[in-house]
Design an enzyme around this catalytic site. Structure first.
Site, PDB file in Angstrom:
ATOM      1  N   SER A  29      -4.225   2.453   3.797  1.00 32.35           N
ATOM      2  CA  SER A  29      -4.070   1.312   4.698  1.00 32.35           C
ATOM      3  C   SER A  29      -5.315   0.449   4.652  1.00 32.35           C
ATOM      4  O   SER A  29      -6.393   0.885   5.065  1.00 32.35           O
ATOM      5  CB  SER A  29      -3.829   1.800   6.135  1.00 32.35           C
ATOM      6  OG  SER A  29      -3.875   0.709   7.043  1.00 32.35           O
ATOM      7  N   GLY A  30      -5.176  -0.773   4.157  1.00 31.93           N
ATOM      8  CA  GLY A  30      -6.311  -1.681   4.059  1.00 31.93           C
ATOM      9  C   GLY A  30      -7.009  -1.845   5.395  1.00 31.93           C
ATOM     10  O   GLY A  30      -8.213  -1.636   5.517  1.00 31.93           O
ATOM     11  N   SER A  31      -6.230  -2.188   6.411  1.00 31.62           N
ATOM     12  CA  SER A  31      -6.808  -2.450   7.731  1.00 31.62           C
ATOM     13  C   SER A  31      -7.139  -1.162   8.477  1.00 31.62           C
ATOM     14  O   SER A  31      -7.957  -1.163   9.395  1.00 31.62           O
ATOM     15  CB  SER A  31      -5.823  -3.254   8.581  1.00 31.62           C
ATOM     16  OG  SER A  31      -4.706  -2.444   8.923  1.00 31.62           O
ATOM     17  N   GLY A  32      -6.444  -0.072   8.128  1.00 42.63           N
ATOM     18  CA  GLY A  32      -6.623   1.174   8.879  1.00 42.63           C
ATOM     19  C   GLY A  32      -6.062   1.096  10.284  1.00 42.63           C
ATOM     20  O   GLY A  32      -6.366   1.947  11.130  1.00 42.63           O
TER      21      GLY A  32
ATOM     22  N   SER B 296       0.839  -1.202   0.000  1.00 41.72           N
ATOM     23  CA  SER B 296       0.000   0.000   0.000  1.00 41.72           C
ATOM     24  C   SER B 296       0.871   1.248   0.000  1.00 41.72           C
ATOM     25  O   SER B 296       0.542   2.253  -0.642  1.00 41.72           O
ATOM     26  CB  SER B 296      -0.906   0.033   1.243  1.00 41.72           C
ATOM     27  OG  SER B 296      -1.798  -1.056   1.221  1.00 41.72           O
TER      28      SER B 296
ATOM     29  N   GLU C  93      -4.562  -3.389  -2.655  1.00 43.98           N
ATOM     30  CA  GLU C  93      -3.415  -2.613  -3.125  1.00 43.98           C
ATOM     31  C   GLU C  93      -3.569  -2.218  -4.593  1.00 43.98           C
ATOM     32  O   GLU C  93      -3.257  -1.097  -4.987  1.00 43.98           O
ATOM     33  CB  GLU C  93      -2.129  -3.418  -2.897  1.00 43.98           C
ATOM     34  CG  GLU C  93      -1.848  -3.663  -1.423  1.00 43.98           C
ATOM     35  CD  GLU C  93      -1.306  -5.046  -1.095  1.00 43.98           C
ATOM     36  OE1 GLU C  93      -1.256  -5.392   0.094  1.00 43.98           O
ATOM     37  OE2 GLU C  93      -0.942  -5.788  -2.029  1.00 43.98           O
TER      38      GLU C  93
ATOM     39  N   THR D 269      -2.471  -0.222  10.951  1.00 43.40           N
ATOM     40  CA  THR D 269      -1.025  -0.457  11.013  1.00 43.40           C
ATOM     41  C   THR D 269      -0.406   0.494  12.046  1.00 43.40           C
ATOM     42  O   THR D 269      -0.618   1.706  11.986  1.00 43.40           O
ATOM     43  CB  THR D 269      -0.391  -0.193   9.628  1.00 43.40           C
ATOM     44  OG1 THR D 269      -1.120  -0.945   8.646  1.00 43.40           O
ATOM     45  CG2 THR D 269       1.078  -0.575   9.599  1.00 43.40           C
TER      46      THR D 269
END
Lengths: 186, 186, 186, 186
Positions: free
Chosen positions: C86-89, C47, C153, C91
Site C-alpha cells: 500500500s503506497g499510502s499505508g 498495488s 506500483e 487504505t
C-alpha cells in the site's frame, strides 16, 4: 441420506425465507436502481458472489453496473446507487464502503437478515431476507440444517433474480435483447 | 407483478429441476471429491460464480480446493479432480480446460443440462440438472420465465449446497468446525 | 513524444526508487515469509495486482499462499504472515485487515511509501519504497511524470520479484521446479 | 546475495527489453485504442494482471474498458478493440478469445515476445517485447536470471504504462482529472 432428501430440505427452507420478502421493499429497491446513473454492487464471500451474479444481469439489461473491487470500477457519485448484500449487515469492509458512499451522497440499498445492523442504519432502502443463521441471534421460528449463511446466500440470489424479472418488466427488455449483451469472448 | 409472484414462479421452477437430480450421480460426484488429492473447480459467467460458492464451502470443510483462473491455483495432476459447471457443456474455455485435464489424467466431473455435450463426453461423472434454456433445444416439459441460464445457475448452486451437506456427513464436519476456516480478514 | 522517450523516463524513475530499497528490511521480509505457516497477501487497486503477481510466484516456489478476498482463502492464524502492499499505508479496507491480523497475532509486513502510516504503525516489518506521489507530501527529491501511484506500483512489482530471487536462493528452487507448479488448465 | 544486487540485474534486463520496443508499433496501438468504441483487455496469469493494471488506467482516462472474464464485461462488437498480453502468444484460452473477436470483426492488438505466434497471426497490431524466456527458443542475445516469464511481465507493465503517458498526451488528460475517476469505496 441422499441428495434428494437434502434438496427437499433446502427448498422447504427457501420457501420459509424468500416467501417472506416484502413486496414494497422490493419496489423501493427497483426504483432506486431505475433512478440511478450508475449501479455499484458489493458483498463479501458467498454473498458477494450472489451480488456479482446480479451485477451481470443488470449489465445484460443495460444498466451501467460495477462491482466494488473489480478492475474497471470508477468512483461513485451522488447520482449513483450502492447495493450491498450482507447477512449480518456488519462486515467491516462493507461498513467502510457504505460510510464512504454515504459521505458522497450516493443512495445505499441493503439486502440483509438484520435491518438494525450498522449498514442497515446507513441504508436508504433495506430489504430484509429472514434467514436464520448461527451468527445472528433472532427467533425466526426455525433453524437451518445448512452451515453458516448458506440459506441467506441462496435466498439472496433468488431474491435478486426476482428483482431482475421486475426490472425486465419496467424496462421492456426481453431475454433475447439481454442475450445480445452476453459476454462473447469465452 | 410484484416480487412474491415472481418468487413463487422461481421456487416452482426450481422444484421441477433440482427435484430431478439423480441420487446415484450425486453419490459418484461425492466419491470423486473424497478420493481426490486436490479439487479444482471451473465455470464461466454466473455458473462460474456458483462453482466459486461451492469451492469456498469445500475449503471450509478442509478440502484443498482451487478455482481455475485465480491467483494461487497450481498445476493439476492425475490425482486431482476437476469439477466443471456448464449449462451447455460446450463453453470454449471450459472445453479447453477439460481436454487438458483429460490429457493429464485428472478425473473430470460435469454438472450440466446436456450430458451429450463436448465436456459431457470427456467427463468421468456427469450430474444432469434438467433446466430448460433457450439455447438448449430439448423438450423438458416446461419453459422458464427467467432469462438465459438463470434457472440452471440457481439449480447449480442449490445442488452443490446439497452436495456440501452430503460431504459434511461423510467427513463428520460441523458448521462450527467449518466456521473456524472462514476468512477472517474482511 | 514517442514511447521510447517515456520508457527512458520510467526506467530513470525506477532507478531512483527501487535503487533505495533497504537490504536489511528485505532480509526481514524474507525471514518472515520463510518462518510463516501460510502467507496471505493483500492490496487494493494496482498495488493489489502487484501483490497477486507476487502470490502466484510464492505458490510456484511452494509456499502455501492466499490472496485476501479470493475464493479459497481460509482464516489466518498467529502462525501466518500478512503481506500488505500500500503506497499510502492508509487504505481503509487494508487498515481493517491489518487490525484484524494484529488482534489474531499474525505477523504483518508492509511495503509502502510511508512507514509512519496507520498500517506502518501496526506492521512488524516495513519495507519502504521511496516513490513520490501527488497524494503523499514528502520531499523525495524528484517528481514522477506518471499519474497517481504508478511509480510505486511498478517499484512494488520489481521489489517483490527481487524478493522472489532471494527466496529461490534460500529454498534452492529453480525456474524448472517452479514451472512444474504453474497453472496448466488455461 | 542481497536485494540490491538482484534489483540491479532486473533493471539491466528491463533496459535490454523495453529499450527495444518499437515506436511505430506503439503508435499503432495508441491509434487502435483511440479509434475504438470499447476496449477489452485479456491475459492469463501474471500477464493478465499487467493487463488489468492497464485497464484500470484506461478507465481513469475515460475509455470504456472491460476485462475479459470479469463480471460486468459485455459482448464485443466490430467497433471495439481487444488487447491481449501474452508472452508466448499461444495460451489456449487467449487464442480462443482472439478467434472469436476476429470472427466478430473486432480489432485485435497483441503484446508478445513472439510475433509469429498463433495470436500474432490473427492480430491487426503486434507490439513485440523482446524478452527471453525458457519457453521461447529464440536468440535474443542474453538470458534472464528470473524465472519463467517474469521479465516479459515486468516489461509488459512498463510498456503499457508508457502507452498510458502517450494516451494522456493525446486526450489531454492530467493526473488530477484521472484521479477523479479513481475508485473511492475501498
Amino acid at each position: 441420506m441422499n441428495i434428494q432428501t437434502y434438496i427437499s430440505q433446502i427448498l422447504d427452507e427457501l420457501g420459509e425465507t424468500v416467501g417472506h420478502v416484502c413486496d414494497s421493499s422490493a419496489e423501493k429497491l427497483v426504483d432506486a436502481i431505475m433512478d440511478a446513473q450508475m449501479v455499484f454492487v458489493a458483498g463479501a464471500g458467498r454473498s458477494g458472489l450472489a451480488m456479482k451474479s446480479f451485477a451481470m444481469r443488470l449489465m445484460h439489461i443495460g444498466f451501467e453496473t460495477y462491482v466494488v473491487g473489480e478492475t474497471v470500477t470508477p468512483s461513485i457519485t451522488n447520482k449513483d446507487v450502492l447495493l450491498i448484500g450482507s447477512g449480518s449487515g456488519s462486515t467491516s469492509s462493507l461498513v467502510t464502503s457504505a460510510s464512504k458512499a454515504e459521505a458522497i451522497g450516493a443512495t445505499i440499498c441493503l439486502l440483509t437478515i438484520d435491518e438494525n445492523s450498522p449498514i442497515g442504519k446507513l441504508a436508504d432502502v433495506v430489504l430484509t431476507i429472514p434467514a436464520p443463521t448461527p451468527k445472528i441471534d433472532r427467533d425466526l421460528g426455525f433453524r437451518s440444517v445448512q452451515p453458516m449463511g448458506a440459506l441467506f446466500e441462496q435466498s439472496l440470489l433468488l431474491t435478486l433474480d426476482a428483482i431482475i424479472l421486475l426490472l425486465m418488466e419496467k424496462t421492456g427488455k426481453t431475454p433475447e435483447s439481454m442475450f445480445n449483451r452476453h459476454a462473447n469472448l469465452e
